[in-house]
Design a protein around this motif. Structure first.
Motif: not given
Length: 226
Positions: A208-212
């Protein structure tokens, strides 16, 4: 090795125009007059790129693209009769790589095809990893915690750019220029659609945190904790 282009359009004249342009540029071609035939080609043959008309009867290009994406991440270039941004956004959400509006220049179409294929074959470096994310441009493979992350050619290139410099924040224009070139007329919504697709696919694999998103600035690679 010669790339094979599948031309999908219910209009035989359009298929002829695309075929002549593609073969003149050194590509091999196959043709389909409807969506179901196109799906058969993709599932049974080695196809490197699909030129897909949106406005076909029975199964339109969007539905055809949905079906193709169930079997393959082959690049898809849509042909559309109107320059409608809503259609473009929907197409990119379905996994399209580019659009060309009718009437089109055969020369521009060939350049777009070449650009898509080049994006699928190149990345900043051959193999990279960050957290649970691993990419290998030579094999055009991407995985999260060992599970395959199926990406289109454009999504792969976009993620490879972010992975090459994981601490750098990119704004939309920077990403557009790196993927489509400095003279591109692509909108920021196009990039947003590709980023949304990457997030959605990674989430399905538990990441769920591949992109910020850095609000007011842009986007960068996330921790990719898997």
């Amino acid at each position: 090795m010669t790339s094979r282009i599948l031309i999908v359009d219910d209009d035989p004249h359009i298929r002829d125009v695309v075929r002549i342009a593609a073969e003149g540029a050194g590509f091999a071609t196959a043709e389909a007059s409807n969506g179901q035939s196109a799906i058969t080609h993709v599932t049974r043959e080695d196809i490197d790129l699909v030129v897909l008309d949106i406005g076909m009867p029975q199964m339109d290009g969007f539905d055809c693209c949905k079906q193709i994406r169930m079997h393959s991440n082959v690049p898809v270039l849509f042909l559309t009769a109107q320059d409608d941004e809503v259609d473009r956004v929907l197409g990119f959400q379905l996994g399209a790589d580019d659009f060309v509006s009718k009437p089109f220049s055969p020369r521009e179409l060939v350049l777009r095809i070449k650009a898509i294929l080049a994006r699928g074959k190149s990345a900043p470096v051959s193999a990279l990893s960050h957290g649970a994310l691993s990419m290998d441009s030579l094999r055009h493979s991407c995985s999260i915690a060992g599970m395959e992350l199926g990406l289109t050619a454009t999504e792969f290139s976009l993620l490879a750019i972010l992975l090459a410099t994981p601490e750098q924040v990119y704004d939309r224009n920077q990403l557009i220029q790196q993927i489509y070139g400095p003279n591109s007329t692509m909108s920021g919504r196009t990039v947003d659609s590709h980023l949304r697709n990457i997030r959605g696919k990674a989430k399905e694999l538990g990441c769920r945190d591949i992109l910020v998103t850095v609000h007011g600035v842009g986007v960068k690679l996330g921790p990719c904790s898997g």
